[in-house]
Write a protein that holds these residues in place. Sequence first.
Motif, short mmCIF file in Angstrom:
data_model
loop_
_atom_site.label_atom_id
_atom_site.label_comp_id
_atom_site.label_asym_id
_atom_site.label_seq_id
_atom_site.Cartn_x
_atom_site.Cartn_y
_atom_site.Cartn_z
N ARG A 159 -12.57 1.56 -33.12
CA ARG A 159 -12.09 0.29 -32.58
C ARG A 159 -10.43 0.57 -32.16
N VAL A 160 -10.36 1.71 -31.26
CA VAL A 160 -8.77 2.10 -30.71
C VAL A 160 -8.73 1.36 -29.74
N THR A 161 -7.63 0.51 -29.52
CA THR A 161 -7.03 -0.03 -28.25
C THR A 161 -6.99 0.78 -27.35
N THR A 162 -7.49 0.58 -26.11
CA THR A 162 -7.59 1.53 -25.01
C THR A 162 -7.59 0.70 -23.88
N PRO A 163 -6.65 1.29 -22.88
CA PRO A 163 -6.38 0.42 -21.65
C PRO A 163 -7.74 0.75 -20.60
N SER A 164 -8.21 -0.19 -19.83
CA SER A 164 -9.31 0.20 -18.96
C SER A 164 -9.33 1.29 -18.17
N PRO A 165 -10.31 1.80 -17.56
CA PRO A 165 -10.10 3.05 -16.80
C PRO A 165 -9.29 2.57 -15.63
N VAL A 166 -9.62 1.58 -14.94
CA VAL A 166 -8.47 1.27 -13.80
C VAL A 166 -7.09 1.24 -14.31
N ALA A 167 -6.87 0.50 -15.29
CA ALA A 167 -5.48 0.43 -15.73
C ALA A 167 -5.03 2.15 -16.06
N ALA A 168 -5.76 2.71 -16.87
CA ALA A 168 -5.43 4.28 -16.87
C ALA A 168 -5.19 4.92 -15.69
N ARG A 169 -6.01 4.72 -14.65
CA ARG A 169 -5.82 5.46 -13.54
C ARG A 169 -4.56 4.85 -12.61
N ALA A 170 -4.27 3.64 -12.64
CA ALA A 170 -3.20 2.98 -12.08
C ALA A 170 -1.88 3.52 -12.67
N GLU A 171 -1.71 3.69 -14.14
CA GLU A 171 -0.79 4.28 -14.63
C GLU A 171 -0.53 5.74 -14.38
#
Length: 306
Positions: free
Chosen positions: A41-53
């Motif tokens: 249950r590791v808090t993880t950004p969404s795939p879109v958030a990760a790419r945007a960053e």
Amino acid sequence: MRVLFAGTPAVALPSLEALRAAGHEIVAVLTRPDAPLGRKRVTTPSPVAARAEELDLPVIKADRIDAEAAAAIAAAAPDVAAIVAYGALIPASALEIPTHGWINLHFSLLPAWRGAAPVQHSVINGDEVTGASTFLLEVGLDTGPVYGTMTESIRATDTSAQLLERLSHSGAVLLAQTIDAIAAGAVSGVVQQGQISLAPKLTLEDGRVHWNDPALAINRRIRGVTMEPGAWTMLGGQRFKLAPVLLRPDVTDLAPAQLRIEPKSVLVGTGSHAVELVEVQPAGKKLMKATDWARGLANKEDVVFE
């Protein structure tokens, strides 16, 4: 065009990349907040958030468009908003923020399969052809005027995950073309026409296999719920997960839910002819070949799914 991009899962990434490749300025990205993933249950950004960053784009994380999120969207001053699987409704108060509104990429040929799970319902229903539509978002559920469509054949072995992967790429081209045409003033929406069908989000219960159903319907349901929410049956009082099966019209002597374990195959009876299990996941174990699972059974006789 100054574009606000709204999306969350990996299926939205091809559209983000297509809009960038078309030369549009992504002024902000709207996505769902970070969420716990995996067994730990590791808090993880969404795939879109990760790419945007990675692209150093401004990111707005919101599970709903409240006053704060609306203010952030307005501050980005988008000409248009492009939305692909964002995962939340856009309230009427936010629809007017972009000059040209919100353009949604929906993975069906509207008005067929309006709702959250169009690809899954299309596969379960046995459709031979589906596609994607771009339309102007309005208050109604997927009811707005359509700008463009593209079609995609559904293969006999397609799971919803495989079909959605293909649609995510071809649909991305459609979305970029639609935004190009809006920028050029060369397109207008057309009122939806045709038979309306609804595609609500699937629940875990939608993945349960009912062995009295015909084999073809069972095959379609399993493919339609792969990967989410997943196909399953019950064995020994525990949930038993199933990967897509093979049709075996040559075997007609098994009762529904009755198993026959052969040296090179595991067969299950249905309301018509048998199906052959390919991969299974018993409770508490990893996905494995059905024949490997069957070899480990202490008693191979009279095995029946519940």
